[in-house]
Design a protein around this motif. Structure first.
Motif, mmCIF file in Angstrom:
data_model
loop_
_atom_site.group_PDB
_atom_site.id
_atom_site.type_symbol
_atom_site.label_atom_id
_atom_site.label_comp_id
_atom_site.label_asym_id
_atom_site.label_seq_id
_atom_site.Cartn_x
_atom_site.Cartn_y
_atom_site.Cartn_z
ATOM 1 N N ASN A 115 -22.475 -110.966 90.559
ATOM 2 C CA ASN A 115 -22.170 -109.565 90.860
ATOM 3 C C ASN A 115 -22.896 -109.069 92.112
ATOM 4 O OD1 ASN A 115 -20.350 -109.098 88.800
ATOM 5 N ND2 ASN A 115 -21.995 -108.713 87.313
ATOM 6 N N ASP A 116 -24.128 -109.498 92.289
ATOM 7 C CA ASP A 116 -24.884 -109.057 93.469
ATOM 8 C C ASP A 116 -24.187 -109.493 94.759
ATOM 9 O OD1 ASP A 116 -26.697 -107.948 91.769
ATOM 10 O OD2 ASP A 116 -28.394 -109.213 92.334
ATOM 11 N N ILE A 117 -23.715 -110.728 94.794
ATOM 12 C CA ILE A 117 -23.050 -111.233 96.006
ATOM 13 C C ILE A 117 -21.676 -110.583 96.171
ATOM 14 C CG2 ILE A 117 -22.092 -113.303 97.131
ATOM 15 C CD1 ILE A 117 -25.190 -113.052 97.210
ATOM 16 N N LEU A 118 -20.961 -110.441 95.057
ATOM 17 C CA LEU A 118 -19.631 -109.813 95.132
ATOM 18 C C LEU A 118 -19.756 -108.375 95.630
ATOM 19 C CD1 LEU A 118 -16.680 -110.643 94.485
ATOM 20 C CD2 LEU A 118 -16.945 -109.392 92.330
ATOM 21 N N ASN A 119 -20.682 -107.637 95.070
ATOM 22 C CA ASN A 119 -20.872 -106.239 95.486
ATOM 23 C C ASN A 119 -21.286 -106.150 96.944
ATOM 24 O OD1 ASN A 119 -20.197 -105.151 93.028
ATOM 25 N ND2 ASN A 119 -22.310 -105.207 92.255
ATOM 26 N N PHE A 120 -22.159 -107.049 97.344
ATOM 27 C CA PHE A 120 -22.599 -107.058 98.738
ATOM 28 C C PHE A 120 -21.415 -107.326 99.671
ATOM 29 C CE2 PHE A 120 -24.092 -109.559 102.449
ATOM 30 C CZ PHE A 120 -24.879 -108.594 103.039
ATOM 31 N N GLY A 121 -20.519 -108.213 99.256
ATOM 32 C CA GLY A 121 -19.445 -108.643 100.144
ATOM 33 C C GLY A 121 -18.287 -107.680 100.291
ATOM 34 N N PHE A 122 -18.114 -106.788 99.287
ATOM 35 C CA PHE A 122 -16.924 -105.919 99.261
ATOM 36 C C PHE A 122 -16.624 -105.217 100.578
ATOM 37 C CE2 PHE A 122 -16.562 -105.540 94.474
ATOM 38 C CZ PHE A 122 -15.264 -106.013 94.447
ATOM 39 N N ASP A 123 -17.635 -104.608 101.197
ATOM 40 C CA ASP A 123 -17.360 -103.806 102.405
ATOM 41 C C ASP A 123 -17.680 -104.552 103.695
ATOM 42 O OD1 ASP A 123 -20.111 -103.800 102.302
ATOM 43 O OD2 ASP A 123 -20.314 -101.708 102.872
ATOM 44 N N LYS A 124 -17.869 -105.874 103.601
ATOM 45 C CA LYS A 124 -18.163 -106.637 104.818
ATOM 46 C C LYS A 124 -16.868 -107.231 105.382
ATOM 47 C CE LYS A 124 -22.544 -105.833 104.118
ATOM 48 N NZ LYS A 124 -22.378 -105.004 102.902
ATOM 49 N N ASP A 125 -16.843 -107.431 106.688
ATOM 50 C CA ASP A 125 -15.670 -108.019 107.324
ATOM 51 C C ASP A 125 -15.757 -109.534 107.347
ATOM 52 O OD1 ASP A 125 -14.133 -105.601 108.491
ATOM 53 O OD2 ASP A 125 -16.230 -105.202 108.937
#
Lengths: 383, 383
Positions: free
Chosen positions: A63-73
């Motif tokens: 979840n930490d990685i998924l959440n971090f990645g959501f708004d990244k290009d």
């Protein structure tokens, strides 16, 4: 990728891992107005003070990685041990992830890595798998033998030599590999890069010396003291590895040169690597700039050598643990052709990588002598 | 200063001004775990994304600078136009301020600067003072004449040539200087540094070409194409200026070479300067690293030339104003020996300094040709 897209604060470059490799990437990325956002589990990680934004999270937590990645290009790593399922989920959401989750899944597991080499006709040391310690004990046929954890090793941890039956007690409990000890002539490393267009760039081969105690690179010099033929073979092999992986990104390929002049792939790292730190001062394009060029699918930079050189790691001195200070750093700074990189770790521990020193010189011999003398002068102590 | 003190997050390095000069300093300061905290009036200033902390404040406001300085250990500037009374108050509180408020007070006022040169036997163009426009009109005795605002000029603004009586309308209203137009052979610049121990370091002289339209440095190359005798004289003069000021810090000394081979000090800047940007790639120690070494009273770094080179400014193209993008940056990145620095300004305007390109080459002629061609390829446009 359109160049209109990747500059400015609207474009978010996600960096997973906030250590020194990420920090040196951020320092250079600023030259292109690339906004780097970082996640690491340590709030005081080296990247924490110079990232465009910094969040604390567990790199192996889905979840930490998924959440971090959501708004990244785009997303990339500076350490292998990250949650690869989250990266795969992010790819399915359309994110560009470099290196890809599929490559990372293989490289994270030294067993899969070994099988990949066999399947792709890439020379490597003979090995057998051990499911656990019990299984391992039944599979040892001779000593000494290298015992490598399949997963989770880093910075010299997760690799050891079992020299006799008396070493059984320290054999790894988890799934591991038993590998023939290679009586090598020398260890060399090749950094190679590949962008999404399939363009590749390869750095001159370097020669590495490891500290037997810490199992860390102690000193390297560039270029390696090898024949032109072997230089070509080692570069070709590194290119073969990265193209076999069909990988986008930067890959460090560590090689053994055997006593009969053959090459064997020892380990690979799909990111900037300790054996490429000298490229900041000794080559036209540093490995850190090359890394983000691969992520953005930009033309790769020239790997041309500017100067011969050597690099030594600045390790925490034995007997000191606590808030760090660097004794005699003034003396190092006063020295011409010597370049000091302190990573900004607040706590020193014995053998912890706290920084590195690169020396430029007209010969690798001169560079090594000056690098080693600087390494003796500078002492990493605690206050 | 004790080396135990300046590393790590407890030590606060205060940077007044958050533009590109500060940004390049921060990029390099990360190599020494120097924590740089910045103030600027623009929340999106180039330093805003990579500073350890960033606050918005008016640089010429007494309270803003005083408040910013309270918890800092050392303070420095990357622009001259800051509130010097606040700096003096901070010095009285025991803060180290580099350059000192007394030096800055002189340099901020081109009238005091001129008087200082006279008092210290430093050659400069003849001049008279004008209290205001009315006064100025009575003091002009011939045309053309240079008219410089005493205070507040920067980046080519605040300096103009009055060519005939028809230019009276544009003469500066505020206190200004009337200076004899020097029919110079060439313009050169010397960057010199001095730490609190009195140690000095001087860079090789560079030769500059200004754009008549923008009054900005358009191109420079290193080393200057001058005789060894003139090279020595220009370095000696720069050293004389910094030691006359008894200044700690970095000083750019811009010089005219007259047609009869004499040197005149044109302007000085007590900070890293556009004419030293090439030092990042062309000299052992960049001017940005030299700057913070002077602030921390560290040994100064070698100014040895690594390569001949040239630098061109990347200016906003005419006809474009708005969110920036860099057309053809890919083509620049693909070029060997070319180094691109984009400052991270979000809005482009005609002639705004948006970045620079440095070229390393075996001759300054080669470097100039490549730099100019790259400058034609790269177009700074708005989206």
């Amino acid at each position: 990728m359109d160049t209109k897209n990747w500059q400015g604060k609207e474009f978010k470059f996600g960096l997973i891992g906030g250590g020194q490799l990420g920090r040196m990437l951020i320092q250079k990325a600023a030259d292109y107005d690339l906004h780097v956002h970082t996640i690491d589990n340590d709030p005081d990680a080296p990247c924490s003070k110079i990232s465009s934004s910094f969040v604390v999270g567990q790199l192996n937590n889905y979840n930490d990685i998924l959440n971090f990645g959501f708004d990244k290009d785009v997303l990339t790593i500076e350490i292998e041990n990250v949650n690869v399922d989250a990266l795969e989920a992010l790819e399915k959401l359309g994110k560009i992830v470099v290196p890809s989750s599929s490559v990372l899944r293989i490289i994270q597991d030294k067993g899969l890595q070994k099988q990949f080499y066999l399947a792709n006709d890439i020379p490597t040391a003979p090995f057998v798998f051990a499911d656990n310690k019990e299984d391992l004990l039944t599979k040892i046929t001779s000593f000494p033998v290298v015992n490598k954890l399949r997963k989770g090793g880093y910075d010299g941890k997760g690799v050891q030599i079992l020299r006799s039956e008396s070493d059984f007690s320290k054999a790894f409990e988890n799934a591991s590999i038993l590998e023939t000890v290679i009586d090598f002539e020398k260890e060399i490393s090749v950094i190679v890069a590949r962008n999404a267009n399939g363009e590749t760039a390869v750095y001159p081969t370097v020669e590495c010396y490891f500290n037997e105690d810490s199992n860390l690179v102690e000193l390297l010099f560039s270029p390696a003291n090898i024949s032109a033929k072997l230089e070509k073979e080692s570069k070709d092999l590194a290119l073969k590895v990265i193209t076999s992986f069909e990988m986008t990104g930067i890959l460090a390929v560590e090689l053994f040169v055997t006593k009969d002049g053959k090459l064997l792939v020892n380990e690979v790292a799909p990111r900037p690597h300790n054996s490429g730190h000298h490229t900041i001062e000794c080559n036209h394009t540093s490995q850190f700039e090359q890394h983000f060029r691969t992520v953005l699918n930009l033309p790769l930079g020239s790997t041309k050598m500017i100067s011969q050189g050597a690099m030594v790691n600045i390790l925490g001195a034995k007997g000191y643990e606590g808030p760090v200070y660097y004794e005699n750093i003034d003396k190092v700074l006063a020295q011409q052709d010597v370049f000091c990189h302190i990573y900004g770790k607040e706590i020193t521990k014995p053998n912890r990588k706290m920084g590195h020193i690169t020396v430029r010189a007209n010969s690798t011999k001169e560079a090594i002598i000056l690098a080693e003398s600087m390494n003796k002068v500078l002492k990493v102590k605690s206050m």
